[in-house]
Design a protein around this motif. Structure first.
Motif, PDB file in Angstrom:
ATOM      1  N   UNK A  64      38.899  33.809  45.620  1.00  0.00           N
ATOM      2  CA  UNK A  64      39.612  32.532  45.683  1.00  0.00           C
ATOM      3  C   UNK A  64      40.801  32.368  44.750  1.00  0.00           C
ATOM      4  N   UNK A  65      40.990  33.266  43.791  1.00  0.00           N
ATOM      5  CA  UNK A  65      42.076  33.121  42.810  1.00  0.00           C
ATOM      6  C   UNK A  65      43.054  34.256  43.022  1.00  0.00           C
ATOM      7  N   UNK A  66      44.207  33.938  43.549  1.00  0.00           N
ATOM      8  CA  UNK A  66      45.063  34.948  44.158  1.00  0.00           C
ATOM      9  C   UNK A  66      46.134  35.522  43.242  1.00  0.00           C
ATOM     10  N   UNK A  67      46.704  34.720  42.359  1.00  0.00           N
ATOM     11  CA  UNK A  67      47.939  35.085  41.683  1.00  0.00           C
ATOM     12  C   UNK A  67      47.938  36.434  41.002  1.00  0.00           C
ATOM     13  N   UNK A  68      47.268  36.526  39.850  1.00  0.00           N
ATOM     14  CA  UNK A  68      47.260  37.776  39.105  1.00  0.00           C
ATOM     15  C   UNK A  68      46.682  38.922  39.898  1.00  0.00           C
ATOM     16  N   UNK A  69      45.705  38.639  40.766  1.00  0.00           N
ATOM     17  CA  UNK A  69      45.107  39.685  41.593  1.00  0.00           C
ATOM     18  C   UNK A  69      46.124  40.261  42.571  1.00  0.00           C
ATOM     19  N   UNK A  70      46.985  39.414  43.135  1.00  0.00           N
ATOM     20  CA  UNK A  70      47.965  39.911  44.097  1.00  0.00           C
ATOM     21  C   UNK A  70      48.977  40.837  43.442  1.00  0.00           C
ATOM     22  N   UNK A  71      49.172  40.698  42.139  1.00  0.00           N
ATOM     23  CA  UNK A  71      50.119  41.545  41.427  1.00  0.00           C
ATOM     24  C   UNK A  71      49.513  42.884  41.008  1.00  0.00           C
ATOM     25  N   UNK A  72      48.186  42.960  40.896  1.00  0.00           N
ATOM     26  CA  UNK A  72      47.565  44.168  40.352  1.00  0.00           C
ATOM     27  C   UNK A  72      46.599  44.854  41.310  1.00  0.00           C
ATOM     28  N   UNK A  73      46.111  44.164  42.323  1.00  0.00           N
ATOM     29  CA  UNK A  73      45.094  44.758  43.186  1.00  0.00           C
ATOM     30  C   UNK A  73      45.700  45.737  44.186  1.00  0.00           C
ATOM     31  N   UNK A  74      45.033  46.857  44.402  1.00  0.00           N
ATOM     32  CA  UNK A  74      45.433  47.776  45.456  1.00  0.00           C
ATOM     33  C   UNK A  74      44.667  47.500  46.741  1.00  0.00           C
ATOM     34  N   UNK A  75      43.747  46.543  46.693  1.00  0.00           N
ATOM     35  CA  UNK A  75      42.969  46.152  47.856  1.00  0.00           C
ATOM     36  C   UNK A  75      43.689  45.049  48.623  1.00  0.00           C
ATOM     37  N   UNK A  76      43.464  44.995  49.932  1.00  0.00           N
ATOM     38  CA  UNK A  76      44.019  43.887  50.730  1.00  0.00           C
ATOM     39  C   UNK A  76      43.214  42.632  50.433  1.00  0.00           C
ATOM     40  N   UNK A  77      43.879  41.581  49.970  1.00  0.00           N
ATOM     41  CA  UNK A  77      43.191  40.374  49.517  1.00  0.00           C
ATOM     42  C   UNK A  77      43.074  39.362  50.648  1.00  0.00           C
ATOM     43  N   UNK A  78      41.859  38.849  50.837  1.00  0.00           N
ATOM     44  CA  UNK A  78      41.616  37.713  51.720  1.00  0.00           C
ATOM     45  C   UNK A  78      41.434  36.499  50.819  1.00  0.00           C
ATOM     46  N   UNK A  79      42.340  35.558  50.944  1.00  0.00           N
ATOM     47  CA  UNK A  79      42.380  34.404  50.032  1.00  0.00           C
ATOM     48  C   UNK A  79      41.416  33.318  50.493  1.00  0.00           C
ATOM     49  N   UNK A  80      40.290  33.175  49.800  1.00  0.00           N
ATOM     50  CA  UNK A  80      39.301  32.165  50.168  1.00  0.00           C
ATOM     51  C   UNK A  80      39.835  30.745  50.015  1.00  0.00           C
ATOM     52  N   UNK A  81      40.865  30.566  49.181  1.00  0.00           N
ATOM     53  CA  UNK A  81      41.473  29.239  49.048  1.00  0.00           C
ATOM     54  C   UNK A  81      42.411  28.917  50.205  1.00  0.00           C
ATOM     55  N   UNK A  82      42.783  29.925  50.990  1.00  0.00           N
ATOM     56  CA  UNK A  82      43.603  29.695  52.172  1.00  0.00           C
ATOM     57  C   UNK A  82      45.087  29.542  51.931  1.00  0.00           C
ATOM     58  N   UNK A  83      45.551  29.709  50.693  1.00  0.00           N
ATOM     59  CA  UNK A  83      46.969  29.494  50.414  1.00  0.00           C
ATOM     60  C   UNK A  83      47.840  30.495  51.153  1.00  0.00           C
TER      61      UNK A  83
END
Length: 577
Positions: A438-457
């Motif tokens: 559910x917390x996208x910001x910092x994860x989107x900058x560092x994750x190599x995984x495709x993120x599914x945003x539980x917050x829906x943003x």
């Protein structure tokens, strides 16, 4: 209170020379006042260190993608969704990256993902104070005092300081509002309100505000409302003509962006507004302005109201100018009130309110103090001291609290949900995978995984589920359609979505880490088919048992630190520990 007799109607204290012709001494005073006010804000901002709110990194991710030519995606390969609501701020960050000032490395030993947005915020503050000085030169020879006083007021309000250096668009948004207010203010005082230049400037500034925050579209009403206030039969045709010019200038960039949004995403509002389920405002919401009064102190607000009342009793020209400034203040307060309440501390949506209050407060205080006799000045000073000192103490307590408990630091999420899950993937041998959280910001900058945003943003289907309050549909989409490799939820997100008690989680996932609270609190999970190797699963759990508590320990203090020189996908080192 004893004040000097009012000036004859139509008269107003004018600066000694036109602003463009200020002598060297006055130019130096103006520069010093702007620099001094900005320095006061910067000193207060320094208390929060390298803190950036996690939501700011969502914009960082989009700015990175735009600069790399990937389009409106939060990370490579993601769905094209308007998960940002601040196009102008996103554009500035993307330009910063293109010229090598942002998201590239360090500048003077400071990570540029910290330095650039904070420096940009302070630059906007300096420009705000310059606009206030420009407005003040129309009514007083002591414009530098007004400017410095406004800077001191803004520096004293933690809500203003926190959000102007949070990495979000607040500073640019407030700047557009202040410059719009100053432009119309000077136009009224100089008799140039019904001119093409002012109409064009008002429309362009309103469009800038609207493209910086969605509710900024409300400022398109500033110029027409001011025209309406000063409407007389002889100028009716001229007023209508210039109102239409301003509306057209506003509509071209704003309408063009709306058209692009609809063609690109099929929505008339950003995806973030859908996810947050913003509804039509109600009358009861207007009482939310009282929260702002309570924050700065009711006695201080009462004194300001009295000073405004006294200023309105001055010459008709001064009265017209001050009423003009009350229009954007009223619209800023209305925009704050009608927005859905935000979960973040320190009144994130109130930044333009503080900026307008500082501008008006500084102008009327200097004007009334100048006009008062000796006895009146003593009374004014006592009233300010009696009301402002308690307010200052209360605001200082709010600042100290935020220093130790900053709102969701970006670096905490970069570590906790970006780098930790990258390490999980490495340990479990996941070369390509997905991650619902559910917390996208910092994860989107560092994750190599495709993120599914539980917050829906940044996920249109999940945004629709939040908008429709259909948590069952959200769970079905995540657990049946997307089937992420990794899953993370905790507290609110597990309880509200129902993921914490959905039997499919226990059926399809095994825990890597669970929080020591009751089971509904959540944790980190991986799909069963990925965790077939007991040795790898044990290694992941052993790593989690050390890394997860380490990211949470002292998160407030660590939230004021940077988290490495760069933020890039695939990182695993917890550099903020």
């Amino acid at each position: 209170m004893v004040i000097a007799p009012p000036m004859p109607p139509g008269r107003i204290e004018q600066p000694e020379v036109a602003p463009a012709e200020l002598p060297r001494g006055k130019r130096a005073a103006a520069i010093a006042a702007v620099a001094g006010g900005t320095a006061l804000i910067a000193v207060q901002a320094a208390r929060y260190g390298n803190w950036l709110v996690d939501d700011s990194a969502i914009t960082f991710g989009y700015a990175r993608s735009f600069a790399q030519g990937l389009g409106p995606v939060v990370q490579p390969g993601a769905e094209a969704v308007e998960g940002y609501s601040n196009p102008t701020w996103t554009l500035l960050l993307a330009l910063g990256r293109l010229v090598g000032l942002f998201d590239r490395g360090t500048i003077f030993g400071i990570p540029d993902y910290v330095l650039f947005p904070k420096a940009l915020g302070l630059l906007c503050c300096a420009a705000m104070l310059a606009a206030i000085h420009w407005a003040a030169t129309a009514v007083t020879r002591h414009a530098w005092v007004v400017t410095l006083l406004a800077g001191a007021v803004l520096a004293a309000v933690p809500s203003f300081v926190v959000w102007t250096v949070s990495g979000l668009e607040n500073s640019l948004y407030a700047l557009a509002v202040v410059v719009l207010a100053a432009t119309v203010f000077r136009a009224v005082l100089s008799g140039r309100l019904r001119t093409r230049g002012v109409a064009v400037a008002a429309g362009a500034l309103a469009a800038t505000a609207a493209l910086t925050r969605p509710e900024g579209a409300i400022y398109a009403a500033v110029y027409p409302l001011v025209l309406l206030i000063h409407l007389r039969r002889p100028v009716l045709r001229s007023s209508v003509r210039h109102a239409l010019v301003s509306a057209a200038v506003f509509a071209v960039p704003y309408g063009g962006y709306l058209a692009w949004r609809y063609l690109e995403f099929g929505r008339l509002v950003p995806n973030t507004a859908v996810a947050k389920a913003q509804e039509l405002p109600t009358v009861e919401q207007l009482t939310r302005v009282g929260d702002l009064v309570h924050y700065v102190g009711a006695p201080a607000v009462l004194v300001l109201v009295v000073l405004v009342g006294l200023a309105l009793s001055r010459s008709s020209q001064w009265r017209d100018g001050l009423i003009t400034l009350l229009v954007p203040l009223g619209l800023a307060s209305l925009a704050y009130a009608v927005l859905a309440p935000d979960w973040m501390d320190q009144f994130r949506f109130a930044t333009p309110v503080w900026a307008m209050l500082a501008m008006i407060g500084a102008l009327v205080t200097v004007e009334i103090f100048r006009a008062a006799r000796a006895r009146g000045r003593v009374l004014i000073a006592l009233a300010l001291a009696i009301t402002m000192v308690p307010s200052a103490m209360s605001l200082e307590l709010a600042a100290k609290k935020f220093v130790h408990q900053p709102t969701l630091p970006m670096c905490f999420i970069a570590d906790r949900l970006g780098r930790v899950f990258n390490q999980y993937a490495d340990i479990l041998g996941v070369s390509e995978g997905s991650f619902a959280e559910p917390d996208l910001g910092g994860a989107s900058m560092t994750s190599r995984l495709h993120i599914i945003d539980l917050a829906g943003l940044v996920d249109s289907k999940i945004a629709d589920s939040w908008h429709d309050r259909d948590n069952a549909a959200l769970r079905d989409y995540v657990l049946e359609d997307v089937r992420p490799t990794f899953l993370h939820f905790r507290d609110f997100w597990g309880r509200t979505t129902g993921l914490a008690t959905d039997p499919r989680v226990a059926r399809d996932y095994v825990p890597i880490y669970t929080y020591p609270e009751p089971a509904e609190y959540g944790g980190d999970f991986v799909r069963r088919e990925v965790a077939q190797d007991p040795a790898r699963l044990a290694a992941a759990r052993e790593y989690a048992a050390k890394a997860v508590p380490a990211t949470h320990a002292g998160v407030g203090d660590r939230g004021r630190r940077a988290c490495g020189d760069t933020l890039t996908p695939g990182q695993t080192a917890l550099e903020s520990l």
